[in-house]
Write an enzyme that holds these catalytic residues in place. Structure first.
Site, short mmCIF file in Angstrom:
data_model
loop_
_atom_site.label_atom_id
_atom_site.label_comp_id
_atom_site.label_asym_id
_atom_site.label_seq_id
_atom_site.Cartn_x
_atom_site.Cartn_y
_atom_site.Cartn_z
CG ASP A 181 -4.90 18.24 -15.57
OD1 ASP A 181 -4.11 17.55 -16.25
OD2 ASP A 181 -6.10 17.94 -15.39
CE LYS A 199 -7.67 10.30 -19.63
NZ LYS A 199 -7.99 11.55 -18.96
NE ARG A 230 -3.31 -0.09 2.95
CZ ARG A 230 -2.95 0.33 4.18
NH1 ARG A 230 -2.56 1.56 4.37
NH2 ARG A 230 -2.99 -0.52 5.19
CE1 TYR A 275 -11.28 14.10 -17.45
CE2 TYR A 275 -11.46 13.91 -15.08
CZ TYR A 275 -11.54 13.36 -16.34
OH TYR A 275 -11.92 12.05 -16.48
#
Ligand code: PLP
Length: 386
Positions: free
Chosen positions: A181, A206, A56, A108
């Site tokens: 971003d 992406k 984790r 976004y």
């Protein structure tokens, strides 16, 4: 006796292709091993053998991918997440009641939805500024209260350009950090940290991965410290780290990032130039076109190409636009972007009735196919939709 090796100053493209030249010590494997372990054995002193304790908090393959990303961004460190949204939510989790965040009016969509949720549930205030107005950002920030200025450039799906260096000055002047971003402007074209950003964000789903086969997100910092430690702690406690196999696929994708982005940019410019002024099209929105209002800034901050993302406004209206996105044979009608295959999307249909995106807007993600096939495909779809 042979001379000592000369230190080469390698370009980022070379470092990306070789994934930092991390040849496996034991086997000599050129392709990195995958670490899928969820836990790590300690040594006889009960100390961790390596900086890995539990899955984790990220294993070896995750850390390898993070090292490649931090290097390409020119950053101090990177943190990988299970999706772009997981990375964004982690950054926003640092906001406290009464804090203020600034973000563009067009950004976004899911990111904006999350900011609205924070405002409702947590008493955080947000101002969405008009990214087409050069004075809007400085009017939106509040001295001492604004904690995060979040920008996106180019902004999805209109591809407006925000001046990153100027935004950094404004954010820092108000005592806020600037997070950018850069999902559609990866480090092969935009070095946001060098332009003054504090944090660079990507949906690794992406361009960074580029093959439409993982979801992932990444944050990279200019400077580490207490704030960065908090982000890592949130990721560990939330359990939103990227899994090992995804990290391996991401490393594999990153090795061709420069090549893919260069090709997508070249094809997109050819397409934009071809369809600008076409009889079935009202406008082509692409920052690589000299007529685009953000072109001069884009030339300064997108030095490795203007990318593969563009939108076209279809003559007629919503019905024609929907038809074009149904009639293509090469462009795949699907959401997402930045993969090797070209995608087409009617944004309004996807965003729903509250969307402020133009009803005749079609978003294109230009892949790396033969550009002549892409042009022929759009031509036939436009003709059929008339
Ligand atoms: C896709 C995307 C995101 C969100 O990333 P996911 O990996 O889908 O969670 C954020 N910003 C931009 C610009 C995107 O395209």
């Amino acid at each position: 006796m042979s001379k000592p090796p000369k230190q080469l100053n390698l370009s980022p493209a070379t470092r990306a292709v070789q994934a930092l030249h991390m040849i496996d010590e034991r086997t000599g494997a050129v392709s990195p091993m995958i670490d899928l372990s969820s836990t790590y054995a300690r040594d006889e002193n009960y100390d961790p053998r390596q900086p890995y304790i539990y899955g984790r908090s990220g294993g070896q393959t995750v850390k390898h991918a993070e090292a490649v990303l931090a290097d390409l961004e020119g950053g101090k460190a990177s943190l990988l997440f299970a999706s772009g949204m997981a990375a964004m939510v982690t950054l926003l989790e640092t906001l406290e009641t009464g804090d203020h965040i600034v973000a563009p009016q067009i950004m976004y969509h899911a990111g904006m939805t999350w900011i609205h949720r924070l405002c409702e549930k947590r008493g955080i205030e947000a101002t969405f500024f008009d990214q087409t107005d050069p004075t809007a950002l400085s009017n939106a920030v509040r001295d001492g209260q604004t904690k995060i200025v979040w920008i996106e450039s180019p902004t999805n799906p209109n591809w407006d350009i925000i001046d990153i260096a100027e935004a950094a000055n404004i954010a820092h002047g108000a005592g806020a950090i600037l997070a950018v971003d850069c999902t559609t402007s990866p480090p092969s074209t935009t070095q946001a940290l060098a332009l003054g950003a504090d944090i660079v964000f990507h949906s690794a789903t992406k361009y960074l991965n580029g093959h439409s086969d993982i979801t992932g997100g990444v944050l990279t910092c200019a400077n580490d410290g207490a704030f960065w430690d908090e982000l890592e702690e949130i990721r560990t406690l939330q359990g939103s780290v990227m899994a090992g196999f995804e990290a391996w696929l991401l490393i594999r994708g990153l090795r061709t990032l420069y090549l893919r982005y260069e090709r997508a940019s070249a094809s997109a410019l050819t397409l934009a130039t071809h369809f600008q002024g076409h009889k079935a099209i009202d406008a082509v929105l692409y920052p690589g076109l000299p007529t685009h209002p953000g072109h001069e800034i884009a030339k300064r901050q997108m030095t490795g190409g203007f990318g593969g993302m563009m939108s076209i406004l279809i003559k007629g209206g919503e019905a024609q636009a929907r038809d074009v996105s149904r009639f293509t044979q090469v462009f795949v009608p699907a959401t997402s972007l930045g993969g090797v295959e070209s995608l087409i999307e009617h944004r309004k249909a996807v965003e729903g009735p509250h969307s402020i995106v133009a009803a005749n807007l079609i978003r294109l993600s230009i892949g790396i196919e033969d550009v002549n096939d892409l042009i022929a495909d759009l031509e036939q779809a436009l003709e059929r939709a008339e």
